[in-house]
Design a protein around this motif. Structure first.
Motif, PDB file in Angstrom:
ATOM      1  N   THR A   1      -6.716  -1.732  -6.171  1.00 52.44           N
ATOM      2  CA  THR A   1      -6.448  -2.046  -4.770  1.00 52.44           C
ATOM      3  C   THR A   1      -7.757  -2.189  -3.999  1.00 52.44           C
ATOM      4  O   THR A   1      -7.914  -3.097  -3.198  1.00 52.44           O
ATOM      5  CB  THR A   1      -5.566  -0.958  -4.139  1.00 52.44           C
ATOM      6  OG1 THR A   1      -4.350  -0.910  -4.875  1.00 52.44           O
ATOM      7  CG2 THR A   1      -5.254  -1.269  -2.699  1.00 52.44           C
TER       8      THR A   1
ATOM      9  N   GLY B   1      -6.323   1.456   4.720  1.00 53.52           N
ATOM     10  CA  GLY B   1      -5.329   0.386   4.716  1.00 53.52           C
ATOM     11  C   GLY B   1      -4.587   0.234   6.035  1.00 53.52           C
ATOM     12  O   GLY B   1      -3.662  -0.566   6.140  1.00 53.52           O
TER      13      GLY B   1
ATOM     14  N   LEU C   1       0.824  -1.203   0.000  1.00 49.09           N
ATOM     15  CA  LEU C   1       0.000   0.000   0.000  1.00 49.09           C
ATOM     16  C   LEU C   1       0.864   1.260   0.000  1.00 49.09           C
ATOM     17  O   LEU C   1       0.569   2.220  -0.712  1.00 49.09           O
ATOM     18  CB  LEU C   1      -0.949   0.002   1.205  1.00 49.09           C
ATOM     19  CG  LEU C   1      -1.945   1.151   1.227  1.00 49.09           C
ATOM     20  CD1 LEU C   1      -2.872   1.106   0.015  1.00 49.09           C
ATOM     21  CD2 LEU C   1      -2.757   1.117   2.514  1.00 49.09           C
TER      22      LEU C   1
ATOM     23  N   THR D   1      -8.119  -2.232   1.013  1.00 48.88           N
ATOM     24  CA  THR D   1      -8.249  -1.002   1.781  1.00 48.88           C
ATOM     25  C   THR D   1      -9.517  -1.002   2.605  1.00 48.88           C
ATOM     26  O   THR D   1     -10.130   0.021   2.827  1.00 48.88           O
ATOM     27  CB  THR D   1      -8.219   0.220   0.843  1.00 48.88           C
ATOM     28  OG1 THR D   1      -9.259   0.073  -0.135  1.00 48.88           O
ATOM     29  CG2 THR D   1      -6.882   0.361   0.169  1.00 48.88           C
TER      30      THR D   1
ATOM     31  N   THR E   1      -7.537   6.126   1.060  1.00 48.24           N
ATOM     32  CA  THR E   1      -6.937   4.806   0.835  1.00 48.24           C
ATOM     33  C   THR E   1      -5.911   4.500   1.921  1.00 48.24           C
ATOM     34  O   THR E   1      -5.860   3.381   2.431  1.00 48.24           O
ATOM     35  CB  THR E   1      -6.286   4.747  -0.562  1.00 48.24           C
ATOM     36  OG1 THR E   1      -7.294   4.982  -1.551  1.00 48.24           O
ATOM     37  CG2 THR E   1      -5.639   3.398  -0.818  1.00 48.24           C
TER      38      THR E   1
END
Length: 154
Positions: free
Chosen positions: A144, A65, A11, A150, A61
């Motif tokens: 993602t 995460g 990430l 996330t 995000t």
């Protein structure tokens, strides 16, 4: 990304590369707006909104995460010596190529885009570069999220 578990290290890599894409996209966008006489203000507003939207998405995000497992440390990071060398070669290639086309071959109009249209130097790479970079950032963030990487921490 692969089927392997996404980690905080992955990430972080996504966030760094996306921030670079947003920043360079902003530079290209505002470079392009400088060649527009009419409607430049509205294009500046569009650019500011796009940058703020993407930065907000990056922040969300990163926060989502937070619950990811650790891993994907420095040894797995793409931001090593090879990355730095690739960026250096890219910059040298861009500037050296532009100088060769302009000074040696006396074709400055061939550097950016369409020959004979001076505004193309700013319009084509400016807006084109920004759109490509920003779409790439959005695609990475969407991929993602699609992997559930996330999700909010429980």
């Amino acid at each position: 990304m692969t089927d392997a578990q996404v980690t905080k290290g992955h990430l972080v890599t996504l966030l760094i590369s996306s921030a670079i894409g947003v920043g360079f996209g902003a530079g290209w966008w505002f470079f392009g707006t400088s060649s527009v006489a009419d409607g430049a203000t509205s294009l500046v507003v569009v650019g500011v909104v796009a940058v703020l939207g993407l930065v907000g998405w990056l922040v969300l995000t990163a926060r989502r995460g937070a619950g990811l497992p650790a891993g994907g440390g420095r040894e797995e990071s793409p931001f090593g010596k090879r990355y730095g060398l690739a960026v250096l070669l890219m910059l040298v290639g861009i500037f050296a190529g532009a100088r060769v086309l302009s000074a040696v071959f006396e074709l400055p109009e061939a550097v950016p885009a369409i020959a004979g249209w001076a505004a193309a130097w700013q319009l084509v790479p400016g807006f084109g570069g920004a759109v490509v970079l920003w779409v790439t950032v959005a695609a990475g963030l969407l991929a993602t999220e699609g992997q559930g990487a996330t999700s909010p921490a429980s």
